[in-house]
Design a protein around this motif. Structure first.
Motif, PDB file in Angstrom:
ATOM      1  N   GLY A 117       0.667  -1.495   0.315  1.00 26.03           N
ATOM      2  CA  GLY A 117      -0.190  -0.565  -0.008  1.00 26.03           C
ATOM      3  C   GLY A 117       1.203   1.095  -0.085  1.00 26.03           C
ATOM      4  N   GLY A 118       1.710   1.131  -0.091  1.00 26.76           N
ATOM      5  CA  GLY A 118       3.152   2.488  -0.067  1.00 26.76           C
ATOM      6  C   GLY A 118       3.463   3.336   0.929  1.00 26.76           C
ATOM      7  N   ARG A 119       3.448   2.086   1.780  1.00 30.41           N
ATOM      8  CA  ARG A 119       3.522   2.690   3.913  1.00 30.41           C
ATOM      9  C   ARG A 119       4.577   2.627   3.900  1.00 30.41           C
ATOM     10  NH1 ARG A 119      -1.384   5.023   6.246  1.00 30.41           N
ATOM     11  NH2 ARG A 119      -2.740   4.497   4.976  1.00 30.41           N
ATOM     12  N   LEU A 120       6.002   2.214   3.128  1.00 31.05           N
ATOM     13  CA  LEU A 120       7.372   2.144   3.739  1.00 31.05           C
ATOM     14  C   LEU A 120       8.154   3.018   2.460  1.00 31.05           C
ATOM     15  CD1 LEU A 120       9.317   0.512   5.908  1.00 31.05           C
ATOM     16  CD2 LEU A 120       9.628  -1.524   4.043  1.00 31.05           C
ATOM     17  N   CYS A 121       9.465   3.795   3.345  1.00 33.36           N
ATOM     18  CA  CYS A 121       9.943   3.994   2.818  1.00 33.36           C
ATOM     19  C   CYS A 121      11.308   4.309   4.004  1.00 33.36           C
ATOM     20  CB  CYS A 121       9.175   5.565   2.327  1.00 33.36           C
ATOM     21  SG  CYS A 121       9.789   6.836   4.375  1.00 33.36           S
ATOM     22  N   ASN A 122      12.623   4.674   2.737  1.00 32.36           N
ATOM     23  CA  ASN A 122      13.822   4.894   4.128  1.00 32.36           C
ATOM     24  C   ASN A 122      14.342   5.894   3.661  1.00 32.36           C
ATOM     25  OD1 ASN A 122      14.869   4.122   1.439  1.00 32.36           O
ATOM     26  ND2 ASN A 122      15.772   1.635   2.014  1.00 32.36           N
ATOM     27  N   GLU A 123      15.780   6.288   3.591  1.00 33.10           N
ATOM     28  CA  GLU A 123      16.163   8.182   3.384  1.00 33.10           C
ATOM     29  C   GLU A 123      16.154   7.578   1.647  1.00 33.10           C
ATOM     30  OE1 GLU A 123      17.416   5.023   5.283  1.00 33.10           O
ATOM     31  OE2 GLU A 123      18.889   6.152   6.636  1.00 33.10           O
ATOM     32  N   ALA A 124      16.029   6.614   1.112  1.00 34.83           N
ATOM     33  CA  ALA A 124      16.441   6.669  -0.285  1.00 34.83           C
ATOM     34  C   ALA A 124      14.439   7.011  -1.093  1.00 34.83           C
ATOM     35  CB  ALA A 124      17.085   4.959  -1.019  1.00 34.83           C
ATOM     36  N   GLY A 125      14.201   6.890  -0.052  1.00 38.61           N
ATOM     37  CA  GLY A 125      12.447   6.691  -0.950  1.00 38.61           C
ATOM     38  C   GLY A 125      11.635   5.649  -0.269  1.00 38.61           C
ATOM     39  N   LEU A 126      10.776   5.718  -1.421  1.00 42.05           N
ATOM     40  CA  LEU A 126       9.579   4.053  -0.839  1.00 42.05           C
ATOM     41  C   LEU A 126       9.945   3.013  -1.953  1.00 42.05           C
ATOM     42  CD1 LEU A 126       6.222   4.800  -0.181  1.00 42.05           C
ATOM     43  CD2 LEU A 126       6.375   4.295  -2.873  1.00 42.05           C
ATOM     44  N   ILE A 127       9.285   1.893  -0.949  1.00 35.68           N
ATOM     45  CA  ILE A 127       9.933   0.549  -0.780  1.00 35.68           C
ATOM     46  C   ILE A 127       8.723  -0.184  -1.279  1.00 35.68           C
ATOM     47  CG2 ILE A 127      10.622  -1.414   1.338  1.00 35.68           C
ATOM     48  CD1 ILE A 127      12.682   0.060   2.795  1.00 35.68           C
ATOM     49  N   THR A 128       9.044  -0.597  -1.868  1.00 36.69           N
ATOM     50  CA  THR A 128       7.919  -1.352  -3.056  1.00 36.69           C
ATOM     51  C   THR A 128       8.153  -2.983  -2.842  1.00 36.69           C
ATOM     52  OG1 THR A 128       8.557  -1.158  -5.129  1.00 36.69           O
ATOM     53  CG2 THR A 128       7.192   0.785  -4.613  1.00 36.69           C
ATOM     54  N   GLN A 129       9.307  -3.277  -2.341  1.00 39.62           N
ATOM     55  CA  GLN A 129       9.488  -5.327  -2.586  1.00 39.62           C
ATOM     56  C   GLN A 129       9.099  -5.560  -1.037  1.00 39.62           C
ATOM     57  OE1 GLN A 129       8.649  -6.204  -5.309  1.00 39.62           O
ATOM     58  NE2 GLN A 129       8.371  -4.675  -5.915  1.00 39.62           N
ATOM     59  N   PRO A 130       8.435  -6.625  -0.066  1.00 37.56           N
ATOM     60  CA  PRO A 130       8.889  -7.037   0.861  1.00 37.56           C
ATOM     61  C   PRO A 130      10.281  -7.820   0.905  1.00 37.56           C
ATOM     62  CG  PRO A 130       6.563  -7.208   0.253  1.00 37.56           C
ATOM     63  CD  PRO A 130       7.715  -6.615  -1.454  1.00 37.56           C
ATOM     64  N   ALA A 131      10.435  -8.475  -0.324  1.00 39.86           N
ATOM     65  CA  ALA A 131      11.888  -8.601  -0.295  1.00 39.86           C
ATOM     66  C   ALA A 131      13.184  -8.295   0.198  1.00 39.86           C
ATOM     67  CB  ALA A 131      11.701 -10.462  -1.221  1.00 39.86           C
ATOM     68  N   GLU A 132      12.881  -6.830  -0.325  1.00 39.52           N
ATOM     69  CA  GLU A 132      14.492  -6.310  -0.037  1.00 39.52           C
ATOM     70  C   GLU A 132      14.987  -6.553   1.187  1.00 39.52           C
ATOM     71  OE1 GLU A 132      15.432  -1.174   0.282  1.00 39.52           O
ATOM     72  OE2 GLU A 132      13.770  -1.572  -1.758  1.00 39.52           O
ATOM     73  N   PRO A 133      16.483  -6.232   0.932  1.00 40.20           N
ATOM     74  CA  PRO A 133      17.230  -6.587   1.989  1.00 40.20           C
ATOM     75  C   PRO A 133      18.019  -5.415   2.486  1.00 40.20           C
ATOM     76  CG  PRO A 133      18.871  -6.565   0.178  1.00 40.20           C
ATOM     77  CD  PRO A 133      17.262  -6.033  -0.446  1.00 40.20           C
ATOM     78  N   VAL A 134      17.547  -5.584   4.094  1.00 36.77           N
ATOM     79  CA  VAL A 134      18.023  -4.584   5.150  1.00 36.77           C
ATOM     80  C   VAL A 134      19.089  -3.914   5.027  1.00 36.77           C
ATOM     81  CG1 VAL A 134      17.869  -4.016   7.510  1.00 36.77           C
ATOM     82  CG2 VAL A 134      16.163  -5.139   6.468  1.00 36.77           C
ATOM     83  N   ARG A 135      19.568  -2.990   5.298  1.00 38.64           N
ATOM     84  CA  ARG A 135      20.815  -2.506   5.354  1.00 38.64           C
ATOM     85  C   ARG A 135      21.098  -1.906   6.773  1.00 38.64           C
ATOM     86  NH1 ARG A 135      21.304   2.455   4.113  1.00 38.64           N
ATOM     87  NH2 ARG A 135      19.147   3.316   3.555  1.00 38.64           N
ATOM     88  N   ALA A 136      22.429  -2.236   6.999  1.00 38.45           N
ATOM     89  CA  ALA A 136      23.046  -2.305   8.699  1.00 38.45           C
ATOM     90  C   ALA A 136      22.909  -0.396   8.757  1.00 38.45           C
ATOM     91  CB  ALA A 136      24.426  -2.194   9.128  1.00 38.45           C
ATOM     92  N   GLY A 137      22.374   0.160  10.250  1.00 34.07           N
ATOM     93  CA  GLY A 137      22.512   1.644  10.213  1.00 34.07           C
ATOM     94  C   GLY A 137      21.084   2.266   9.255  1.00 34.07           C
ATOM     95  N   GLY A 138      20.114   1.718   8.090  1.00 30.56           N
ATOM     96  CA  GLY A 138      19.428   2.155   7.519  1.00 30.56           C
ATOM     97  C   GLY A 138      18.130   2.309   8.719  1.00 30.56           C
ATOM     98  N   THR A 139      17.199   3.387   8.578  1.00 29.19           N
ATOM     99  CA  THR A 139      16.301   3.734   8.796  1.00 29.19           C
ATOM    100  C   THR A 139      14.888   3.894   8.261  1.00 29.19           C
ATOM    101  OG1 THR A 139      17.573   5.675  10.564  1.00 29.19           O
ATOM    102  CG2 THR A 139      15.502   5.454  10.002  1.00 29.19           C
ATOM    103  N   TYR A 140      14.115   2.934   9.093  1.00 31.14           N
ATOM    104  CA  TYR A 140      13.177   3.026   8.052  1.00 31.14           C
ATOM    105  C   TYR A 140      11.738   3.699   8.399  1.00 31.14           C
ATOM    106  CZ  TYR A 140      16.044  -0.862   5.976  1.00 31.14           C
ATOM    107  OH  TYR A 140      17.358  -1.411   5.240  1.00 31.14           O
ATOM    108  N   ILE A 141      11.468   4.093   8.271  1.00 28.48           N
ATOM    109  CA  ILE A 141       9.567   4.788   8.717  1.00 28.48           C
ATOM    110  C   ILE A 141       8.802   3.793   7.973  1.00 28.48           C
ATOM    111  CG2 ILE A 141       8.170   6.446   8.262  1.00 28.48           C
ATOM    112  CD1 ILE A 141      10.841   8.305   8.108  1.00 28.48           C
ATOM    113  N   LEU A 142       7.282   3.530   8.931  1.00 24.82           N
ATOM    114  CA  LEU A 142       6.181   2.692   8.843  1.00 24.82           C
ATOM    115  C   LEU A 142       5.421   3.457   9.205  1.00 24.82           C
ATOM    116  CD1 LEU A 142       5.262  -0.079   7.701  1.00 24.82           C
ATOM    117  CD2 LEU A 142       4.856  -0.988   9.720  1.00 24.82           C
ATOM    118  N   ASP A 143       4.302   4.179   8.187  1.00 23.87           N
ATOM    119  CA  ASP A 143       3.781   4.319   8.107  1.00 23.87           C
ATOM    120  C   ASP A 143       1.708   3.257   8.550  1.00 23.87           C
ATOM    121  OD1 ASP A 143       1.524   6.840   8.993  1.00 23.87           O
ATOM    122  OD2 ASP A 143       0.888   6.795   6.548  1.00 23.87           O
ATOM    123  N   LEU A 144       1.752   3.506  10.021  1.00 26.52           N
ATOM    124  CA  LEU A 144       0.264   3.374  10.335  1.00 26.52           C
ATOM    125  C   LEU A 144      -0.843   3.434  10.307  1.00 26.52           C
ATOM    126  CD1 LEU A 144       1.938   0.780  13.775  1.00 26.52           C
ATOM    127  CD2 LEU A 144       1.913   0.234  11.923  1.00 26.52           C
TER     128      LEU A 144
END
Length: 339
Positions: free
Chosen positions: A54-81
């Motif tokens: 539903g387009g409710r997750l992003c990080n510093e690089a922008g919108l994340i659209t793939q649930p399988a995207e690998p996590v980056r160490a130190g990366g900040t993720y923003i989930l809109d509930l």
């Protein structure tokens, strides 16, 4: 949702709105949906996947659209509930045209402007509310709790034929038929310009637009395979065309996205018609104003064919063009026919 917003800390994760989660070194490489579900501890992984879709997750690089995207160490993720929605819709007396009804199912002609099921932003006044009033308590429990009886849907501003299940047998059988594409479905679309060739197919994977979470887009990376067959049934020079479209797949906004990607957006489309098409330059007033002011995407689900879940009988239903689209096509004919 902006990546530089200031969401509440993780401890307040149950409050609707954006929450921020920073990945630790040992979490690097995990799927982002698994990482979020395990870190939060209060949301299932399937729920996280739904929020990502539903387009409710992003990080510093922008919108994340793939649930399988690998996590980056130190990366900040923003989930809109989103805010919680009541699980049980209430019956509401809302009229809708019925094409056929028996003990197992209802076939209807959905009007434009009618939302199919409750969701944030449209908590009531939906087709589900109308169905509950029409069918009574017997519909409750058929399929998902928030959308009983719904085995497929049309966008709010797309009109046309739909089938709704009234029994568990119908729900299971029709849901499986839609998943297999074991049915007939055709749409009428009014687009800007004349597609070349006038009959053919458009193939292109569709995923969430990374620049605007409300939009879908044809994408080279990620997305889901999508295929639309079409033929031109009426053309007015190079200005406008009336198309019959048949879906080999059923992706969100598929017809709208595919034709917009080819430079032929649907007339009146609020999401995919962002500027005046070149084809509009040859259309004079007052018709041009009528076309630009048309208040919805010019898309109508005209036929639906399926096998009856109980009798096994082949059934085919047709919904004629609604009055607003019919009047617009008549205006086009009056001004552009013979030019």
């Amino acid at each position: 949702m902006a990546a530089n917003s200031e969401p509440p800390p993780l401890a307040e994760q149950t409050v609707p709105g954006p929450i921020r989660i920073t990945a630790k070194p040992e979490q690097a490489g995990q799927r982002v949906d698994r990482f979020l579900a395990e870190t939060l501890g209060t949301i299932s992984r399937s729920r996280v996947k739904t929020l990502i879709d539903g387009g409710r997750l992003c990080n510093e690089a922008g919108l994340i659209t793939q649930p399988a995207e690998p996590v980056r160490a130190g990366g900040t993720y923003i989930l809109d509930l989103p805010a919680a929605v009541s699980a049980t819709p209430a019956p509401q007396s809302i009229p809708f045209p019925i094409l056929y009804e028996d003990a197992d199912l209802i076939v209807l002609d959905k009007p434009a402007g009618l939302v199919v099921h409750p969701a944030p932003g449209n908590l009531d006044g939906t087709l589900v509310n109308a169905l509950l009033a029409h069918c009574g308590s017997g519909l409750t429990g058929i399929g998902a709790e928030r959308r009983p009886g719904i085995v497929h849907r049309l966008d709010k501003d797309t009109s046309g034929v739909m089938v709704v299940a009234k029994t568990q047998l119908a729900s299971d059988t029709l849901t499986a038929a839609f998943a297999r594409r074991d049915l007939q479905r055709s749409y009428i679309a009014l687009v800007w310009g004349l597609p070349r060739p006038p009959s053919g197919q458009i193939e292109g994977a569709i995923g969430r637009d990374k620049r605007d979470r409300k939009r879908m887009a044809v994408t080279d990376h990620g997305g889901k395979f999508a295929l639309t067959h079409y033929r031109t049934t009426r053309a007015w020079q190079a200005s406008l065309a009336l198309l019959e479209c048949r879906l080999a797949t059923g992706r969100t906004h598929q017809i709208r996205v595919h034709f917009a990607s080819k430079g032929h957006p649907l007339v009146g489309d609020p999401l995919y018609l962002r500027r005046l098409p070149a084809a509009a330059r040859s259309v004079a007033q007052p018709l041009l104003g009528r076309l630009l002011d048309f208040p919805r995407q010019a898309l109508h689900a005209t036929t639906l064919g399926f096998t009856h879940p109980r009798s096994g009988r082949a059934m085919l239903f047709e919904a004629a063009l609604p009055a607003d689209l019919r009047a617009l096509v008549n205006d086009i004919e009056a001004q552009l026919s013979g030019r």
